[in-house]
Design a protein around this motif. Structure first.
Motif, PDB file in Angstrom:
ATOM      1  N   THR A  69       0.798  -1.227   0.000  1.00  0.00           N
ATOM      2  CA  THR A  69       0.000   0.000   0.000  1.00  0.00           C
ATOM      3  C   THR A  69       0.832   1.279   0.000  1.00  0.00           C
ATOM      4  O   THR A  69       0.311   2.364   0.237  1.00  0.00           O
ATOM      5  N   CYS A 146      -8.853 -11.921  -0.666  1.00  0.00           N
ATOM      6  CA  CYS A 146      -8.535 -11.680  -2.070  1.00  0.00           C
ATOM      7  C   CYS A 146      -7.504 -10.577  -2.219  1.00  0.00           C
ATOM      8  O   CYS A 146      -6.543 -10.705  -2.987  1.00  0.00           O
ATOM      9  N   SER A 147      -7.692  -9.482  -1.488  1.00  0.00           N
ATOM     10  CA  SER A 147      -6.784  -8.341  -1.598  1.00  0.00           C
ATOM     11  C   SER A 147      -5.360  -8.726  -1.209  1.00  0.00           C
ATOM     12  O   SER A 147      -4.388  -8.360  -1.886  1.00  0.00           O
ATOM     13  N   TYR A 150      -4.034 -11.352  -3.898  1.00  0.00           N
ATOM     14  CA  TYR A 150      -3.763 -10.752  -5.208  1.00  0.00           C
ATOM     15  C   TYR A 150      -2.483  -9.921  -5.146  1.00  0.00           C
ATOM     16  O   TYR A 150      -1.681  -9.929  -6.086  1.00  0.00           O
ATOM     17  N   THR A 151      -2.294  -9.229  -4.026  1.00  0.00           N
ATOM     18  CA  THR A 151      -1.063  -8.468  -3.876  1.00  0.00           C
ATOM     19  C   THR A 151       0.138  -9.392  -3.813  1.00  0.00           C
ATOM     20  O   THR A 151       1.218  -9.065  -4.330  1.00  0.00           O
ATOM     21  N   TRP A 259      -5.753  -0.181   5.899  1.00  0.00           N
ATOM     22  CA  TRP A 259      -5.759  -1.497   5.248  1.00  0.00           C
ATOM     23  C   TRP A 259      -4.864  -2.472   6.015  1.00  0.00           C
ATOM     24  O   TRP A 259      -5.202  -3.636   6.182  1.00  0.00           O
ATOM     25  N   CYS A 400     -13.770 -12.455  -6.371  1.00  0.00           N
ATOM     26  CA  CYS A 400     -13.337 -11.059  -6.154  1.00  0.00           C
ATOM     27  C   CYS A 400     -12.085 -10.756  -6.967  1.00  0.00           C
ATOM     28  O   CYS A 400     -11.887  -9.623  -7.434  1.00  0.00           O
ATOM     29  N   LEU A 410      -9.480  -3.141  -8.692  1.00  0.00           N
ATOM     30  CA  LEU A 410      -8.707  -3.894  -7.711  1.00  0.00           C
ATOM     31  C   LEU A 410      -8.308  -3.003  -6.542  1.00  0.00           C
ATOM     32  O   LEU A 410      -8.396  -3.409  -5.382  1.00  0.00           O
ATOM     33  N   LEU A 413     -10.983  -2.612  -4.104  1.00  0.00           N
ATOM     34  CA  LEU A 413     -11.246  -3.767  -3.251  1.00  0.00           C
ATOM     35  C   LEU A 413     -10.613  -3.576  -1.870  1.00  0.00           C
ATOM     36  O   LEU A 413     -11.185  -4.002  -0.864  1.00  0.00           O
ATOM     37  N   ALA A 414      -9.442  -2.916  -1.831  1.00  0.00           N
ATOM     38  CA  ALA A 414      -8.794  -2.646  -0.543  1.00  0.00           C
ATOM     39  C   ALA A 414      -9.690  -1.772   0.321  1.00  0.00           C
ATOM     40  O   ALA A 414      -9.903  -2.042   1.506  1.00  0.00           O
ATOM     41  N   SER A 417     -12.776  -3.739   1.576  1.00  0.00           N
ATOM     42  CA  SER A 417     -12.500  -4.668   2.677  1.00  0.00           C
ATOM     43  C   SER A 417     -12.400  -3.908   4.003  1.00  0.00           C
ATOM     44  O   SER A 417     -12.891  -4.378   5.035  1.00  0.00           O
TER      45      SER A 417
END
Length: 529
Positions: A69, A146-147, A150-151, A259, A400, A410, A413-414, A417
């Motif tokens: 982030t 997912c977040s 995916y990261t 986050w 997601c 995407l 999405l952060a 969440s």
């Protein structure tokens, strides 16, 4: 008359007698408290205090989360965004954590937040309060899985690009394929027995802390010659957000700590697997949040000193600016070495979050609140863990992950969440300081007379941050640059609202005791304990 009494047993365990009969599985003081909350024990209590603290800390994965982030504070203030954009939210998050720790100590159950809401709401509103909190928490949990994963996939693609000197740049499709592989591996890990999961957390915390300290030292030592001055590191402000108002732009830097500082409610959700949960779970919440805040701030200070040019870092070719920073400071080999460790941290963070999310799904299904609940509340006979719930979480996260084909979606999405999770945090806290002020029977950790003021600060902060995270990254936006967090959140809200109006309000009564065929919490006027 229904009575719950303790009777001595041959061992040091406690056996609960209900209506003159021993309750199955209630042979431990923690199980006794759980039974008083309305649930029978279905898990093995194999998390110790240190393992619970390790779990709560590891789920926030400080160095990996900061690496994921960094782009937010870089754009929203540059050096000031990194240093002060992290520090300012910390005391407010501590208020949220302290309020949740108090509730967890009083009611240590996997149901966690939505159970707290049910317990503290006025009897008439128990079902709807529980329903809203539960769906917000489930949404945030799955989105966070997912977040994180995916990261992790992006980190792997970054390593491939660096290793090939930019010759190989993987597409969104390839990144999604890596995500699926990570989710499958996490499904396998999260399906393991509680004993294995507890021991793994000791490994997680060593890797996490070790990599974080190594990254701080590397950034400070190896940036010699290109480090900015202390004055610039702490006070140089640069607005690259697209918002003309610098004050508002700076607030967007809060996305990174918000986050990162999520998921600490995990200690509540695994409390049915913890020995001495009423004491261990709140300690895990407070230690996990405090340690993550401190280490995260040190990472950002080191990154601020090592960043010679904010625009160059933002315009780098790598998917994640932190990867570009390590490459600039450490060179190819050094960057790959530290980045490989960060990938491991992100992987284990995703695994810990998968465990957390699966317990939330299991508990919500145990109270028949999810479609197909009879499948998702099953506990595997061999591992004594909710394996079906684990794979439902992984499937939801894979759906997601399709948002990854749009970088803007995407990124949204952060925010989604964080909004989902913090909404589920704030709801029981709000009820605690209003209708539930005199209902809570404190556990071993309690805030005393400070409960209401700390809770009020927590609720006010969540209301502010939820609104902030719905705003787009720039003042002028279009379909490609808008913040889709509102779409994700509203989609779930509309589904939950319609299902409530059409069906759930007729049958969902809030948490239901599974000790017997007895009435729900609402019908009993709440369980007393």
């Amino acid at each position: 008359m229904v009575t719950d009494v303790e009777k001595p047993s041959a061992s040091n365990d406690v056996v609960l007698v209900h209506n003159g009969s021993e309750l199955d599985g209630v042979r431990h003081e923690d199980d006794l408290l759980l039974a008083k909350l309305g649930y029978k024990s279905e898990f093995r209590r194999e998390f110790s205090l240190i393992e619970t603290v390790a779990f709560s800390f590891s789920i926030m994965g400080v160095i990996a989360s900061v690496s994921s982030t960094l782009s937010f504070p870089l754009a929203a203030g540059g050096h000031v965004g990194m240093v002060w954009g992290w520090l300012i939210p910390c005391p407010f998050v501590l208020c949220v954590a302290a309020s949740l720790a108090e509730l967890t100590s009083a009611m240590p159950t996997s149901a966690g937040l939505y159970y707290f809401s049910a317990k503290l709401a006025p009897p008439k509103y128990v079902p709807i309060a529980s329903w809203i909190t539960g769906w917000a928490n489930v949404t945030g949990q799955v989105a966070l899985v997912c977040s994180i994963d995916y990261t992790c996939a992006q980190m792997i693609t970054t390593a491939i690009t660096v290793g090939s000197d930019g010759a190989v740049v993987l597409s969104s499709g390839a990144t999604y394929g890596i995500l699926l592989a990570i989710l499958v591996s996490h499904g396998i890990v999260c399906s393991a027995a509680t004993r294995i999961l507890a021991r793994l957390n000791l490994f997680y915390v060593v890797v996490n802390i070790g990599t974080t300290i190594a990254a701080i030292i590397a950034l400070l030592v190896c940036s010699d010659g290109q480090r900015v001055s202390a004055k610039d590191a702490f006070t140089l402000f640069e607005n690259n957000t697209g918002w003309s108002n610098n004050g508002w732009a700076f607030l967007l830097a809060f996305t990174s700590p918000m986050w990162t500082l999520t998921g600490y409610d995990s200690a509540a959700h695994v409390s049915e697997e913890v020995a001495g949960a009423a004491r261990a779970a709140p300690i895990a919440i407070m230690v996990g949040v405090g340690a993550t805040q401190l280490l995260g701030w040190l990472v950002y200070i080191a990154a601020s000193f090592a960043t010679a040019s904010i625009p160059d870092l933002l315009s780098g070719s790598l998917p994640l600016p932190m990867g570009q920073l390590f490459l600039d400071v450490l060179g190819k080999r050094g960057a790959l070495a530290i980045w490989s460790c960060i990938i491991v941290v992100q992987f284990v963070t995703g695994a810990a979050q998968g465990v957390d999310a699966s317990r939330v799904v299991f508990a919500f299904a145990r109270d028949n609140a999810l479609p197909g609940s009879r499948w998702w509340k099953r506990v595997n006979d061999h591992t004594q863990t909710p394996v079906n719930a684990v794979w439902l979480v992984m499937f939801g996260a894979s759906l997601c992950g399709l948002l990854g084909f749009s970088a803007t979606a995407l990124a949204s999405l952060a925010g989604a969440s964080v909004i989902g999770l913090y909404t589920s945090y704030a709801t029981p806290i709000f009820l605690r300081i209003t209708s539930g002020r005199d209902k809570l029977i404190p556990g071993t950790f309690h805030l005393g007379r400070w409960s209401s003021p700390i809770g009020a600060v927590a609720v006010a902060w969540v209301a502010f941050i939820n609104i902030l995270l719905l705003f787009p990254p720039g003042q002028h936006t279009n379909a490609k640059t808008m913040n889709y967090a509102v779409v994700i959140i509203m989609g779930v809200f509309i589904y939950a609202a319609l299902s409530w109006v059409v069906s759930a309000r007729k049958w969902f009564k809030g948490p239901v005791s599974n000790l017997s065929k007895g009435p729900s919490l609402e019908e009993k006027g709440h369980l007393s304990y």
